[in-house]
Design a protein around this motif. Sequence first.
Motif, PDB file in Angstrom:
ATOM      1  N   UNK A   1       0.823  -1.203   0.000  1.00 42.18           N
ATOM      2  CA  UNK A   1       0.000   0.000   0.000  1.00 42.18           C
ATOM      3  C   UNK A   1       0.860   1.258   0.000  1.00 42.18           C
ATOM      4  N   UNK A   2       0.223   2.373  -0.317  1.00 47.61           N
ATOM      5  CA  UNK A   2       0.806   3.702  -0.173  1.00 47.61           C
ATOM      6  C   UNK A   2      -0.345   4.678   0.025  1.00 47.61           C
ATOM      7  N   UNK A   3      -0.061   5.955   0.127  1.00 48.20           N
ATOM      8  CA  UNK A   3      -1.118   6.955   0.204  1.00 48.20           C
ATOM      9  C   UNK A   3      -1.667   7.256  -1.193  1.00 48.20           C
ATOM     10  N   UNK A   4      -2.939   7.647  -1.250  1.00 49.17           N
ATOM     11  CA  UNK A   4      -3.547   8.045  -2.517  1.00 49.17           C
ATOM     12  C   UNK A   4      -3.116   9.442  -2.929  1.00 49.17           C
ATOM     13  N   UNK A   5      -2.897  10.309  -1.941  1.00 53.77           N
ATOM     14  CA  UNK A   5      -2.553  11.695  -2.247  1.00 53.77           C
ATOM     15  C   UNK A   5      -1.600  12.235  -1.192  1.00 53.77           C
ATOM     16  N   UNK A   6      -1.092  13.419  -1.456  1.00 55.19           N
ATOM     17  CA  UNK A   6      -0.128  14.068  -0.575  1.00 55.19           C
ATOM     18  C   UNK A   6      -0.802  14.555   0.706  1.00 55.19           C
ATOM     19  N   UNK A   7      -0.062  14.539   1.807  1.00 52.64           N
ATOM     20  CA  UNK A   7      -0.530  15.093   3.075  1.00 52.64           C
ATOM     21  C   UNK A   7       0.592  15.905   3.701  1.00 52.64           C
TER      22      UNK A   7
ATOM     23  N   UNK B   1       6.071   4.368  -5.004  1.00 51.60           N
ATOM     24  CA  UNK B   1       5.904   3.127  -5.749  1.00 51.60           C
ATOM     25  C   UNK B   1       6.122   1.914  -4.850  1.00 51.60           C
ATOM     26  N   UNK B   2       5.636   0.777  -5.307  1.00 52.56           N
ATOM     27  CA  UNK B   2       5.856  -0.482  -4.598  1.00 52.56           C
ATOM     28  C   UNK B   2       7.350  -0.744  -4.424  1.00 52.56           C
ATOM     29  N   UNK B   3       7.695  -1.344  -3.299  1.00 49.84           N
ATOM     30  CA  UNK B   3       9.070  -1.704  -2.941  1.00 49.84           C
ATOM     31  C   UNK B   3       9.960  -0.494  -2.658  1.00 49.84           C
ATOM     32  N   UNK B   4       9.370   0.696  -2.538  1.00 42.99           N
ATOM     33  CA  UNK B   4      10.142   1.865  -2.101  1.00 42.99           C
ATOM     34  C   UNK B   4      10.459   1.762  -0.623  1.00 42.99           C
TER      35      UNK B   4
ATOM     36  N   UNK C   1      -5.706   5.538   1.426  1.00 44.56           N
ATOM     37  CA  UNK C   1      -4.713   4.482   1.212  1.00 44.56           C
ATOM     38  C   UNK C   1      -4.994   3.801  -0.121  1.00 44.56           C
ATOM     39  N   UNK C   2      -3.953   3.627  -0.898  1.00 41.79           N
ATOM     40  CA  UNK C   2      -4.057   2.979  -2.210  1.00 41.79           C
ATOM     41  C   UNK C   2      -3.358   1.628  -2.168  1.00 41.79           C
ATOM     42  N   UNK C   3      -3.993   0.612  -2.734  1.00 44.61           N
ATOM     43  CA  UNK C   3      -3.394  -0.710  -2.839  1.00 44.61           C
ATOM     44  C   UNK C   3      -2.618  -0.816  -4.141  1.00 44.61           C
ATOM     45  N   UNK C   4      -1.409  -1.327  -4.060  1.00 43.09           N
ATOM     46  CA  UNK C   4      -0.521  -1.452  -5.219  1.00 43.09           C
ATOM     47  C   UNK C   4      -0.483  -2.902  -5.706  1.00 43.09           C
ATOM     48  N   UNK C   5      -0.210  -3.133  -6.979  1.00 41.11           N
ATOM     49  CA  UNK C   5      -0.277  -4.487  -7.542  1.00 41.11           C
ATOM     50  C   UNK C   5       0.987  -5.314  -7.324  1.00 41.11           C
ATOM     51  N   UNK C   6       1.565  -5.217  -6.128  1.00 41.89           N
ATOM     52  CA  UNK C   6       2.764  -5.986  -5.793  1.00 41.89           C
ATOM     53  C   UNK C   6       2.554  -6.610  -4.424  1.00 41.89           C
TER      54      UNK C   6
ATOM     55  N   UNK D   1      17.577 -18.138  11.539  1.00 42.89           N
ATOM     56  CA  UNK D   1      16.776 -19.303  11.925  1.00 42.89           C
ATOM     57  C   UNK D   1      15.560 -18.906  12.756  1.00 42.89           C
ATOM     58  N   UNK D   2      15.461 -17.623  13.143  1.00 45.13           N
ATOM     59  CA  UNK D   2      14.369 -17.172  14.017  1.00 45.13           C
ATOM     60  C   UNK D   2      13.187 -16.628  13.233  1.00 45.13           C
ATOM     61  N   UNK D   3      13.349 -16.393  11.940  1.00 47.19           N
ATOM     62  CA  UNK D   3      12.250 -15.826  11.158  1.00 47.19           C
ATOM     63  C   UNK D   3      12.331 -16.318   9.718  1.00 47.19           C
ATOM     64  N   UNK D   4      11.234 -16.150   9.010  1.00 49.55           N
ATOM     65  CA  UNK D   4      11.211 -16.422   7.590  1.00 49.55           C
ATOM     66  C   UNK D   4      10.415 -15.324   6.895  1.00 49.55           C
ATOM     67  N   UNK D   5      10.677 -15.125   5.627  1.00 52.92           N
ATOM     68  CA  UNK D   5       9.968 -14.131   4.832  1.00 52.92           C
ATOM     69  C   UNK D   5       8.831 -14.837   4.105  1.00 52.92           C
ATOM     70  N   UNK D   6       7.617 -14.337   4.285  1.00 53.88           N
ATOM     71  CA  UNK D   6       6.449 -15.013   3.724  1.00 53.88           C
ATOM     72  C   UNK D   6       5.547 -14.003   3.019  1.00 53.88           C
ATOM     73  N   UNK D   7       4.685 -14.513   2.142  1.00 59.30           N
ATOM     74  CA  UNK D   7       3.635 -13.716   1.537  1.00 59.30           C
ATOM     75  C   UNK D   7       2.399 -14.589   1.392  1.00 59.30           C
ATOM     76  N   UNK D   8       1.261 -13.979   1.108  1.00 60.41           N
ATOM     77  CA  UNK D   8       0.015 -14.728   1.048  1.00 60.41           C
ATOM     78  C   UNK D   8      -0.130 -15.468  -0.275  1.00 60.41           C
ATOM     79  N   UNK D   9      -0.782 -16.613  -0.188  1.00 59.30           N
ATOM     80  CA  UNK D   9      -1.231 -17.333  -1.377  1.00 59.30           C
ATOM     81  C   UNK D   9      -2.707 -17.616  -1.192  1.00 59.30           C
TER      82      UNK D   9
END
Length: 316
Positions: free
Chosen positions: A10-16, A37-40, A126-131, A285-293
């Motif tokens: 996500x990011x903001x839709x407009x400036x604040x 942008x995504x991954x910024x 809030x804007x949803x990004x395609x990543x 070994x204490x964490x893993x990187x995950x995303x939704x499926x």
Amino acid sequence: MGFVLQDYQTTLKSRATLTGTGVHSGKPVTVHFLPADADTGILFQLTNGGDSREFRALVSEVGATDLCTMLGDPAGEHHIGTVEHLMATVFGLGLDNLIIEIDGPEVPILDGSAIAFVEAFDQAGVETLPVKRRYIRVVKPVRIENGASWAEFRPYDGTRFEIEIDFESPAIGRQLFASDINADIFRRDIARARTFGFMKDVERLWAAGYALGSSLENSLVIGDDNRVINMGGLRYPNEFARHKTLDAMGDLALAGARFIGCFRSYRGGHRMNAAALRRLLSDRSAFEIVETTRRERGRSAEMSAVSAPVYAPWMI
């Protein structure tokens, strides 16, 4: 899973924009929040006169944790202090990408809580990004101790904070705030909790060049008679513990990604929060990187581990 997963960044839709005073410097400061942008990730851009400097909102950039959380070298020309309330809002509202332009070395204290940031972000939208969003999932306990104080991460099916404080002052005493976290809970139960301090410490802080912008308008103050002297009193019965939770959320937002797990602390603070986060991220070994499926046409979701880049934002 037992909590709501945000599949995409996500990011903001407009400036604040917000303008206020630095609690330690006492100087006016303006902050602009820009969509990214995504991954910024969360990127601070400090403009001080004709000079400028960028800071990523990562624990690896933390240079001081004495009275606030500071990005950059406190002894150098470029740094940004008191980022914790802003970063707690980023964490609480689930923002992944944001450019923050700031014209002074300290985020404004506003009313001492995070509610002004919440209102500014809500107005911007809030804007949803395609990543896809990636999470840090805690898979084994990690704990640090310092005397009677301690902090730990534990595996948990959600994002949860359990923050306990214990002060000699009877105005505070021993308090606990424990809750799973989502945007609604953050707005209702945490965002309005204010920073606090003791009147007996004010002259010492002023002499050291701190708290020059502190006032009853932006801080809960405990007087020499061990009573809160603010005319309006407390916003929550355990406002002190809730504000420590707010601080912890802001400090742990510097992981660079939201975590899935439970963070617990007793008599903690900025330094211990940062140390616990560094300990977690230093143990692969204490964490893993995950995303939704998503399965069954998006009706259910589960987390799957993904390969993380060598220089991922959460690495220290």
